[in-house]
Design a protein around this motif. Structure first.
Motif, mmCIF file in Angstrom:
data_model
loop_
_atom_site.group_PDB
_atom_site.id
_atom_site.type_symbol
_atom_site.label_atom_id
_atom_site.label_comp_id
_atom_site.label_asym_id
_atom_site.label_seq_id
_atom_site.Cartn_x
_atom_site.Cartn_y
_atom_site.Cartn_z
ATOM 1 N N MET A 164 0.802 -1.218 0.000
ATOM 2 C CA MET A 164 0.000 0.000 0.000
ATOM 3 C C MET A 164 0.839 1.274 0.000
ATOM 4 N N ALA A 165 2.164 1.122 0.058
ATOM 5 C CA ALA A 165 3.046 2.282 0.012
ATOM 6 C C ALA A 165 3.473 2.612 -1.416
ATOM 7 N N ALA A 166 2.894 1.931 -2.394
ATOM 8 C CA ALA A 166 3.265 2.120 -3.801
ATOM 9 C C ALA A 166 2.785 3.474 -4.328
ATOM 10 N N PRO A 167 3.415 3.949 -5.409
ATOM 11 C CA PRO A 167 2.916 5.180 -6.042
ATOM 12 C C PRO A 167 1.558 4.942 -6.693
ATOM 13 N N THR A 168 0.747 5.991 -6.778
ATOM 14 C CA THR A 168 -0.601 5.846 -7.327
ATOM 15 C C THR A 168 -1.052 7.161 -7.947
ATOM 16 N N ALA A 169 -1.651 7.092 -9.111
ATOM 17 C CA ALA A 169 -2.087 8.290 -9.838
ATOM 18 C C ALA A 169 -3.114 9.085 -9.022
ATOM 19 N N VAL A 170 -2.847 10.368 -8.835
ATOM 20 C CA VAL A 170 -3.724 11.292 -8.107
ATOM 21 C C VAL A 170 -4.066 10.742 -6.713
ATOM 22 N N ASN A 171 -3.211 9.879 -6.202
ATOM 23 C CA ASN A 171 -3.393 9.275 -4.870
ATOM 24 C C ASN A 171 -4.747 8.579 -4.726
ATOM 25 N N LYS A 172 -5.215 7.971 -5.806
ATOM 26 C CA LYS A 172 -6.509 7.281 -5.770
ATOM 27 C C LYS A 172 -6.462 5.980 -4.982
ATOM 28 N N GLN A 173 -5.293 5.343 -4.940
ATOM 29 C CA GLN A 173 -5.127 4.091 -4.193
ATOM 30 C C GLN A 173 -6.240 3.088 -4.508
ATOM 31 N N PRO A 174 -6.410 2.698 -5.772
ATOM 32 C CA PRO A 174 -7.516 1.822 -6.141
ATOM 33 C C PRO A 174 -7.276 0.349 -5.816
ATOM 34 N N TRP A 175 -6.124 0.047 -5.217
ATOM 35 C CA TRP A 175 -5.815 -1.350 -4.925
ATOM 36 C C TRP A 175 -6.666 -1.911 -3.786
ATOM 37 N N ARG A 176 -7.029 -3.165 -3.957
ATOM 38 C CA ARG A 176 -7.719 -3.929 -2.914
ATOM 39 C C ARG A 176 -7.060 -5.310 -2.856
ATOM 40 N N PHE A 177 -7.069 -5.943 -1.694
ATOM 41 C CA PHE A 177 -6.329 -7.185 -1.505
ATOM 42 C C PHE A 177 -7.226 -8.270 -0.907
ATOM 43 N N VAL A 178 -7.144 -9.443 -1.492
ATOM 44 C CA VAL A 178 -7.830 -10.611 -0.926
ATOM 45 C C VAL A 178 -6.742 -11.601 -0.521
ATOM 46 N N VAL A 179 -6.589 -11.810 0.783
ATOM 47 C CA VAL A 179 -5.582 -12.742 1.294
ATOM 48 C C VAL A 179 -6.191 -14.136 1.359
ATOM 49 N N ILE A 180 -5.510 -15.088 0.753
ATOM 50 C CA ILE A 180 -6.005 -16.469 0.739
ATOM 51 C C ILE A 180 -5.055 -17.338 1.553
ATOM 52 N N ASN A 181 -5.558 -17.868 2.664
ATOM 53 C CA ASN A 181 -4.750 -18.776 3.488
ATOM 54 C C ASN A 181 -5.475 -20.083 3.796
ATOM 55 N N GLU A 182 -6.621 -20.300 3.165
ATOM 56 C CA GLU A 182 -7.326 -21.572 3.320
ATOM 57 C C GLU A 182 -6.720 -22.591 2.354
ATOM 58 N N ARG A 183 -6.307 -23.722 2.897
ATOM 59 C CA ARG A 183 -5.631 -24.729 2.090
ATOM 60 C C ARG A 183 -6.507 -25.191 0.923
ATOM 61 N N ALA A 184 -7.791 -25.352 1.161
ATOM 62 C CA ALA A 184 -8.695 -25.835 0.113
ATOM 63 C C ALA A 184 -8.753 -24.859 -1.056
ATOM 64 N N MET A 185 -8.797 -23.566 -0.764
ATOM 65 C CA MET A 185 -8.881 -22.582 -1.839
ATOM 66 C C MET A 185 -7.567 -22.485 -2.607
ATOM 67 N N LEU A 186 -6.433 -22.569 -1.908
ATOM 68 C CA LEU A 186 -5.135 -22.565 -2.574
ATOM 69 C C LEU A 186 -5.003 -23.773 -3.501
ATOM 70 N N ASP A 187 -5.473 -24.909 -3.029
ATOM 71 C CA ASP A 187 -5.439 -26.120 -3.861
ATOM 72 C C ASP A 187 -6.342 -25.969 -5.087
ATOM 73 N N THR A 188 -7.474 -25.336 -4.900
ATOM 74 C CA THR A 188 -8.396 -25.115 -6.024
ATOM 75 C C THR A 188 -7.744 -24.235 -7.085
ATOM 76 N N ILE A 189 -7.053 -23.195 -6.654
ATOM 77 C CA ILE A 189 -6.353 -22.312 -7.597
ATOM 78 C C ILE A 189 -5.313 -23.101 -8.381
ATOM 79 N N SER A 190 -4.563 -23.952 -7.694
ATOM 80 C CA SER A 190 -3.511 -24.717 -8.363
ATOM 81 C C SER A 190 -4.078 -25.676 -9.402
#
Length: 210
Positions: free
Chosen positions: A71-97
């Motif tokens: 979140m310390a990254a540069p951003t145009a007009v300081n809009k900070q449009p980034w959003r984050f989804v943290v995935i730590n459930e083993r089942a979901m990580l396996d599904t992605i793989s």
């Protein structure tokens, strides 16, 4: 009078000793023009994509640091449009793989972060697409922070491939204004990854192309 002479002699000897010590220490000191290693540059030059991890979990405090760096990254007009989804459930990580061949390493990763763009926070008009640059800068910060903390990570692209965007949006139950851009798998590296030498002077131009 005799005492004054002795005092002058002692002061002269002391001065000679100080000058000698100064000259000796100066000769051992590195020259001012000699380059010194910088930790930030070292991390940039030694980072590599890590696709194999140990089973050691990523500590919550470490993950918090990674997200703060993202979140310390540069951003145009300081809009900070980034959003984050943290995935730590083993089942979901396996599904992605399983569902995404290029993300097979998710099966080993203890955690992944899906970096998204919020279109409600993006600029309007032609500048709207700056959200991609903003979230990309955030992704690079995340990768460098992971490397600096002894972790390994790899950037797996989602956007602009519509099928991937659709599948991740459904899997993560994202609202319509949130677009998934990248999935970064993170963990402690298994083995000693070697960075690629990407330096190519022929890719550089000054002032004009020709």
């Amino acid at each position: 009078m005799k005492n004054s002479k002795y005092l002058i002699i002692l002061l002269a000897v002391a001065l000679l000793f100080v000058c000698y010590r100064w000259a000796y220490s100066s000769s051992d000191a590195p020259e001012a023009t000699e380059p010194t290693e910088n930790a930030t540059i070292h991390d940039i030059m030694t980072r590599s994509s890590v696709r194999s991890y140990t089973d050691q979990p990523v500590e919550e405090a470490t993950l918090d640091t990674l997200l703060r760096c993202a979140m310390a990254a540069p951003t145009a007009v300081n809009k900070q449009p980034w959003r984050f989804v943290v995935i730590n459930e083993r089942a979901m990580l396996d599904t992605i793989s399983v569902r995404f061949k290029s993300m097979g390493m998710a099966a080993e990763a203890p955690v992944a972060v899906v970096l998204c763009g919020d279109m409600e926070s993006a600029l309007e008009g032609e500048g709207r697409e700056y959200w991609v640059q903003d979230v990309s800068a955030s992704s690079e910060n995340l990768l460098l922070a992971a490397h600096a903390l002894g972790l390994g990570a790899v950037w797996c692209g989602i956007y602009p491939i519509s099928e991937r965007v659709k599948e991740f949006s459904e899997m993560l139950e994202l609202p319509q204004n949130i677009i998934p851009m990248a999935c970064v798998c993170i963990g402690y590296p298994s083995g000693d990854p070697t960075p690629k030498d990407k330096w190519k002077p022929e890719n550089i131009r000054y002032n004009r192309w020709n």
